[in-house]
Design an enzyme around this catalytic site. Structure first.
Site, PDB file in Angstrom:
ATOM      1  N   LYS A 180      62.305  13.638  49.421  1.00 55.39           N
ATOM      2  CA  LYS A 180      62.293  12.659  48.318  1.00 55.39           C
ATOM      3  C   LYS A 180      61.435  11.451  48.687  1.00 55.39           C
ATOM      4  CE  LYS A 180      65.873   9.607  48.044  1.00 55.39           C
ATOM      5  NZ  LYS A 180      65.507   8.176  48.030  1.00 55.39           N
ATOM      6  N   ASN A 181      61.657  10.930  49.891  1.00 52.50           N
ATOM      7  CA  ASN A 181      60.988   9.676  50.243  1.00 52.50           C
ATOM      8  C   ASN A 181      59.511   9.858  50.598  1.00 52.50           C
ATOM      9  OD1 ASN A 181      63.299   8.368  49.646  1.00 52.50           O
ATOM     10  ND2 ASN A 181      63.914   7.946  51.760  1.00 52.50           N
ATOM     11  N   CYS A 188      70.389  -4.406  45.164  1.00 56.75           N
ATOM     12  CA  CYS A 188      70.893  -3.040  45.118  1.00 56.75           C
ATOM     13  C   CYS A 188      72.096  -2.998  46.033  1.00 56.75           C
ATOM     14  CB  CYS A 188      69.754  -2.092  45.472  1.00 56.75           C
ATOM     15  SG  CYS A 188      69.882  -1.082  46.890  1.00 56.75           S
ATOM     16  N   ARG A 194      67.137  -6.314  49.503  1.00 58.04           N
ATOM     17  CA  ARG A 194      65.905  -5.541  49.339  1.00 58.04           C
ATOM     18  C   ARG A 194      64.761  -6.306  48.658  1.00 58.04           C
ATOM     19  NH1 ARG A 194      67.050   0.629  48.251  1.00 58.04           N
ATOM     20  NH2 ARG A 194      65.245   0.778  49.621  1.00 58.04           N
ATOM     21  N   ASP A 246      69.408   5.901  56.898  1.00 60.88           N
ATOM     22  CA  ASP A 246      69.783   6.859  55.857  1.00 60.88           C
ATOM     23  C   ASP A 246      70.757   7.933  56.346  1.00 60.88           C
ATOM     24  OD1 ASP A 246      68.207   5.483  54.091  1.00 60.88           O
ATOM     25  OD2 ASP A 246      66.516   6.884  54.175  1.00 60.88           O
ATOM     26  N   ARG A 274      70.534  11.631  42.748  1.00 63.83           N
ATOM     27  CA  ARG A 274      69.271  10.903  42.930  1.00 63.83           C
ATOM     28  C   ARG A 274      68.507  11.441  44.131  1.00 63.83           C
ATOM     29  NH1 ARG A 274      69.971   5.197  44.203  1.00 63.83           N
ATOM     30  NH2 ARG A 274      67.786   5.602  44.541  1.00 63.83           N
TER      31      ARG A 274
HETATM   32  N1  EPU Z   1      62.457  -5.841  53.736  1.00 65.20           N
HETATM   33  C1  EPU Z   1      62.132  -7.171  53.586  1.00 65.20           C
HETATM   34  N2  EPU Z   1      61.034  -7.484  52.838  1.00 65.20           N
HETATM   35  C2  EPU Z   1      60.245  -6.536  52.253  1.00 65.20           C
HETATM   36  C3  EPU Z   1      60.585  -5.171  52.415  1.00 65.20           C
HETATM   37  C4  EPU Z   1      61.709  -4.853  53.178  1.00 65.20           C
HETATM   38  O1  EPU Z   1      62.810  -8.058  54.104  1.00 65.20           O
HETATM   39  O2  EPU Z   1      59.259  -6.876  51.604  1.00 65.20           O
HETATM   40  C5  EPU Z   1      63.632  -5.493  54.543  1.00 65.20           C
HETATM   41  C6  EPU Z   1      64.675  -4.689  53.761  1.00 65.20           C
HETATM   42  O3  EPU Z   1      65.511  -5.532  53.001  1.00 65.20           O
HETATM   43  C7  EPU Z   1      65.375  -3.957  54.865  1.00 65.20           C
HETATM   44  C8  EPU Z   1      64.247  -3.637  55.841  1.00 65.20           C
HETATM   45  O4  EPU Z   1      63.228  -4.600  55.558  1.00 65.20           O
HETATM   46  O5  EPU Z   1      66.298  -4.813  55.490  1.00 65.20           O
HETATM   47  C9  EPU Z   1      63.660  -2.246  55.744  1.00 65.20           C
HETATM   48  O6  EPU Z   1      63.380  -1.924  54.380  1.00 65.20           O
HETATM   49  P1  EPU Z   1      62.203  -0.969  53.944  1.00 65.20           P
HETATM   50  O7  EPU Z   1      61.213  -1.757  53.172  1.00 65.20           O
HETATM   51  O8  EPU Z   1      61.693  -0.188  55.112  1.00 65.20           O
HETATM   52  O9  EPU Z   1      62.940   0.003  52.919  1.00 65.20           O
HETATM   53  P2  EPU Z   1      62.228   0.723  51.716  1.00 65.20           P
HETATM   54  O10 EPU Z   1      60.846   1.046  52.105  1.00 65.20           O
HETATM   55  O11 EPU Z   1      62.461  -0.024  50.478  1.00 65.20           O
HETATM   56  C10 EPU Z   1      62.718   3.188  52.418  1.00 65.20           C
HETATM   57  C11 EPU Z   1      63.526   4.330  51.887  1.00 65.20           C
HETATM   58  C12 EPU Z   1      65.015   4.020  52.056  1.00 65.20           C
HETATM   59  C13 EPU Z   1      65.287   3.801  53.551  1.00 65.20           C
HETATM   60  C14 EPU Z   1      64.393   2.667  54.079  1.00 65.20           C
HETATM   61  C15 EPU Z   1      64.536   2.430  55.566  1.00 65.20           C
HETATM   62  C16 EPU Z   1      62.167   5.235  50.122  1.00 65.20           C
HETATM   63  C17 EPU Z   1      61.986   5.491  48.671  1.00 65.20           C
HETATM   64  N3  EPU Z   1      63.239   4.540  50.482  1.00 65.20           N
HETATM   65  O12 EPU Z   1      63.073   2.064  51.627  1.00 65.20           O
HETATM   66  O13 EPU Z   1      65.695   5.186  51.641  1.00 65.20           O
HETATM   67  O14 EPU Z   1      66.641   3.470  53.744  1.00 65.20           O
HETATM   68  O15 EPU Z   1      63.007   2.974  53.798  1.00 65.20           O
HETATM   69  O16 EPU Z   1      64.239   3.573  56.273  1.00 65.20           O
HETATM   70  O17 EPU Z   1      61.370   5.682  50.924  1.00 65.20           O
HETATM   71  C18 EPU Z   1      67.481   6.423  50.757  1.00 65.20           C
HETATM   72  O18 EPU Z   1      66.723   7.411  50.719  1.00 65.20           O
HETATM   73  O19 EPU Z   1      68.726   6.512  50.596  1.00 65.20           O
HETATM   74  C19 EPU Z   1      66.917   5.109  51.022  1.00 65.20           C
HETATM   75  C20 EPU Z   1      67.550   3.977  50.708  1.00 65.20           C
END
Ligand code: EPU
Length: 430
Positions: free
Chosen positions: A33-34, A126, A131, A317, A409
């Site tokens: 998915k990701n 969320c 996030r 995750d 999802r």
């Molecule tokens: N963060 C910030 N600022 C930003 C972006 C992120 O402070 O601009 C923080 C977040 O709040 C968090 C950390 O950095 O504390 C890491 O977040 P990240 O941006 O890596 O998460 P994401 O890219 O939004 C993806 C996956 C998530 C997974 C995370 C971490 C997808 C669609 N989602 O999210 O997957 O938990 O990376 O590995 O790729 C799931 O599949 O259940 C899921 C939530």
């Protein structure tokens, strides 16, 4: 316009798990998915046809395809293959679609890269935490974009995008979708972009491989420094996404939790090392083949100390699922989530089933406790829901998991897959 086959969109179905059955057999793992979500968004970067294979049948994927369609893409879907042609596109994604899924933020990078402008609703909070997307926006600015947040929307505008040094490090470490967004914005920029403190997740590597298949020049994906040399234009490609390492990890925990012997196939064992190691430490034998992993019991369940970290560390995750496993390990287990410190919605629900967990976020202290008993529980987010289902597999009696749409999802037909290896799970139509 009914071009997508999605069997289970936002359903209010319930899942009834009849606990106490040992699982035995082989589960085929779906495409990631990701990986699929940003790869589908990346198809916006080219006018030519992209064929993307191994796309799982999930509601999050449906939302992404609907967003792409609303942006003007021609989208066709047949089984696990999606064909996208983004000949003429718009640059504004509507709120009603975007609000349903946080990953829709990854259309920003490709729209900015190709059209030099984009407007997308700012994703709200969320259940797993705040996030924010500040790191994505900081990266766009480094490439020369002006960023404005007004009326709940984020607008990015760059008459000219130029390669630059971009740092993805934040308070909680690097960012996966932020790294993806900057890579996608940089592929058509003038000059060279160096992304420092880049996320090293296999899904980032998969996106880079897809972009390179389109003609991009990206090196270093999978390390903390990614180099993107801008090119003038991109072509189409035929590409297959990697297997879903989190689905695979969840299925291994399902086997482990019931004391059975379960093989997951169509997987990349090298992507799961940080999950295999704690499973071994918790008292399981893990055998790996080229494309498969098998879990079976090895003495008794043992408690663990686990910390989530960006890849190659133990994934956030998988935190909730390991919590569900450790509630029966004699002694004290300690799990800390450094990435999403508030991601413990499953704890109160597991407690309703008899688990003894003291929460001092970002840490859960679990006191292993003989038995769990089935109870009605509420799914709150994707991985928390999976944890409740796993807890139900080992509980006495019936566990009723409500708000099943969270599971749909991110897990393709999880009930059918578990039933095929001996679980007794019913989906009750609401
Ligand atoms: N963060 C910030 N600022 C930003 C972006 C992120 O402070 O601009 C923080 C977040 O709040 C968090 C950390 O950095 O504390 C890491 O977040 P990240 O941006 O890596 O998460 P994401 O890219 O939004 C993806 C996956 C998530 C997974 C995370 C971490 C997808 C669609 N989602 O999210 O997957 O938990 O990376 O590995 O790729 C799931 O599949 O259940 C899921 C939530």
């Amino acid at each position: 316009m009914n071009m997508f086959r999605v069997s289970r969109l936002v359903s209010m179905d319930k899942i009834l798990v009849h606990g106490g059955r040992k699982l035995n057999g082989t589960v085929r793992i779906s495409g990631s998915k990701n990986s699929a979500l940003p790869i589908l968004a990346a198809a916006l970067l080219t006018r030519e046809r992209c064929v993307i294979r191994g796309v799982p049948d999930l509601s999050d994927i449906h939302y992404m395809l609907t967003i792409l369609s609303s942006l003007g893409c021609e989208v066709e879907r047949a089984s696990g293959t999606v064909i996208i042609k983004a000949d003429k596109i718009r640059t504004e994604a509507p709120y009603e679609l975007v609000r349903k899924m946080r990953a829709s933020v990854c259309v920003l990078g490709p729209l900015l890269g190709r059209e030099h402008e984009a407007c997308v609703s700012l994703p709200g909070g969320c259940v797993i935490g705040d996030r924010p997307i500040d790191l994505h926006l900081r990266g766009f600015e480094a490439l020369g974009a002006a960023v404005r947040v007004t009326g709940g929307n984020v607008k990015v505008l760059a008459p000219r995008l130029s390669g630059a040094k971009v740092n993805m490090g934040g308070k909680y470490g690097t960012t996966v979708l932020g790294t993806d967004n900057i890579m996608m914005a940089a592929v058509l920029a003038e000059g060279t972009t160096i992304i420092e403190d880049a996320a090293e997740e296999p899904e980032v590597v998969d996106l880079a491989n897809f972009l390179n298949a389109l003609g991009a020049k990206i090196t270093g994906a999978g390390t903390c420094q990614i180099t993107v040399e801008g090119v003038k234009e991109l072509s189409g490609a035929d590409y297959t996404v990697i297997p879903d390492r989190i689905e695979a990890g969840t299925m291994l925990v399902a086997g482990a939790i019931t004391g059975g012997r379960v093989t997951v196939n169509h997987v990349r064992p090298d992507h799961l090392e940080s999950v295999i190691e704690p499973l071994r430490a918790a008292g399981f034998t893990i055998e790996t083949g080229e494309r498969s992993i098998t879990v079976s019991p090895n003495g008794g369940l043992r408690p663990l100390h686990l910390d989530t970290r960006p890849y190659p560390g133990f994934p956030t995750d998988m935190q909730a699922q390991m919590c569900a496993l450790l509630v029966r390990a004699p002694g004290e287990s300690v799990i800390t989530d450094h990435i999403f410190p508030q991601r413990f919605m499953h704890v109160a629900e597991l407690a309703r089933m008899g688990a003894q967990i003291r929460l001092e976020a970002p840490t859960a202290f679990i006191t292993g406790n003989g038995a769990l008993s089935g109870a009605p529980v509420m799914a709150s987010d994707l991985r928390a829901s999976a944890a409740l289902l796993l807890a139900g597999l080992q509980a006495d009696g019936i566990t009723e998991v409500n708000r099943v749409y969270h599971i749909d999802r991110g897990y393709e037909h999880i009930d059918d897959k578990l039933n095929d290896v001996g679980a007794h799970i019913e989906r009750v139509k609401a």
